[in-house]
Design a protein around this motif. Structure first.
Motif, mmCIF file in Angstrom:
data_model
loop_
_atom_site.group_PDB
_atom_site.id
_atom_site.type_symbol
_atom_site.label_atom_id
_atom_site.label_comp_id
_atom_site.label_asym_id
_atom_site.label_seq_id
_atom_site.Cartn_x
_atom_site.Cartn_y
_atom_site.Cartn_z
ATOM 1 N N ILE A 5 0.682 -0.991 0.090
ATOM 2 C CA ILE A 5 -0.043 -0.289 -0.517
ATOM 3 C C ILE A 5 1.024 1.176 -0.121
ATOM 4 C CG2 ILE A 5 -1.788 1.560 1.452
ATOM 5 C CD1 ILE A 5 -2.129 -1.430 2.626
ATOM 6 N N SER A 7 1.065 5.841 -0.653
ATOM 7 C CA SER A 7 -0.133 6.713 0.183
ATOM 8 C C SER A 7 0.330 7.083 -0.976
ATOM 9 C CB SER A 7 -0.835 6.255 1.032
ATOM 10 O OG SER A 7 0.259 6.949 2.245
ATOM 11 N N CYS A 17 -4.680 6.007 -2.229
ATOM 12 C CA CYS A 17 -4.073 4.615 -1.983
ATOM 13 C C CYS A 17 -3.518 3.824 -3.225
ATOM 14 C CB CYS A 17 -4.787 3.749 -0.563
ATOM 15 S SG CYS A 17 -4.449 4.749 0.831
ATOM 16 N N LEU A 19 -2.966 0.059 -4.454
ATOM 17 C CA LEU A 19 -2.822 -0.835 -3.782
ATOM 18 C C LEU A 19 -2.085 -2.283 -4.995
ATOM 19 C CD1 LEU A 19 -4.619 -0.108 -1.933
ATOM 20 C CD2 LEU A 19 -6.193 -2.065 -2.023
ATOM 21 N N PHE A 31 -4.284 -4.089 5.574
ATOM 22 C CA PHE A 31 -4.997 -3.189 4.381
ATOM 23 C C PHE A 31 -5.763 -2.660 6.389
ATOM 24 C CE2 PHE A 31 -9.055 -1.638 3.393
ATOM 25 C CZ PHE A 31 -8.312 -0.575 2.460
#
Length: 120
Positions: A5, A7, A17, A19, A31
């Motif tokens: 993740i 950001s 974010c 993924l 998460f």
């Protein structure tokens, strides 16, 4: 496959974010914890870019639902952009996420949010 993740803090209470990997029963708790660390009291919009999300299970969908409830409860929203084909198929089958929260690109999402704000 693990979940990564990344950001990016944006202005006006918006966080994006990115993924990468799998969001499943092995990674959903990570998460959830990471999202809690990222969103602050002024966060109104969390953008989840799913271009590199290879797999999502029911545990991942529950994590998304939990995030949506949390943000909606404080007048915010979670939106989903750049869905990978396999994740888009799961969203389509399960119908767990309203279509107004799913966008094909960040530009499409920005245009939608601009229109919403102008009509308030």
């Amino acid at each position: 496959m693990p979940l990564e993740i990344d950001s990016l803090e944006l202005s006006n209470g918006r966080i994006t974010c990115f993924l990468n990997g799998s969001l499943d029963s092995n990674t959903a708790q990570d998460f959830d914890q990471r999202i809690l660390e990222l969103i602050g009291p002024n966060t109104k919009t969390v953008v989840l870019d799913l271009k590199d999300l290879k797999y999502i299970s029911s545990a991942g969908l529950r994590s998304f639902a939990k995030l949506r409830r949390q943000l909606t409860g404080r007048g915010g929203q979670a939106v989903f952009v750049n869905l990978s084909p396999q994740v888009e198929k799961v969203f389509d089958i399960v119908k767990a996420i309203p279509l107004r929260e799913v966008f094909s690109s960040t530009a499409e999402m920005d245009n939608y949010l601009k229109n919403v704000q102008e009509n308030v």
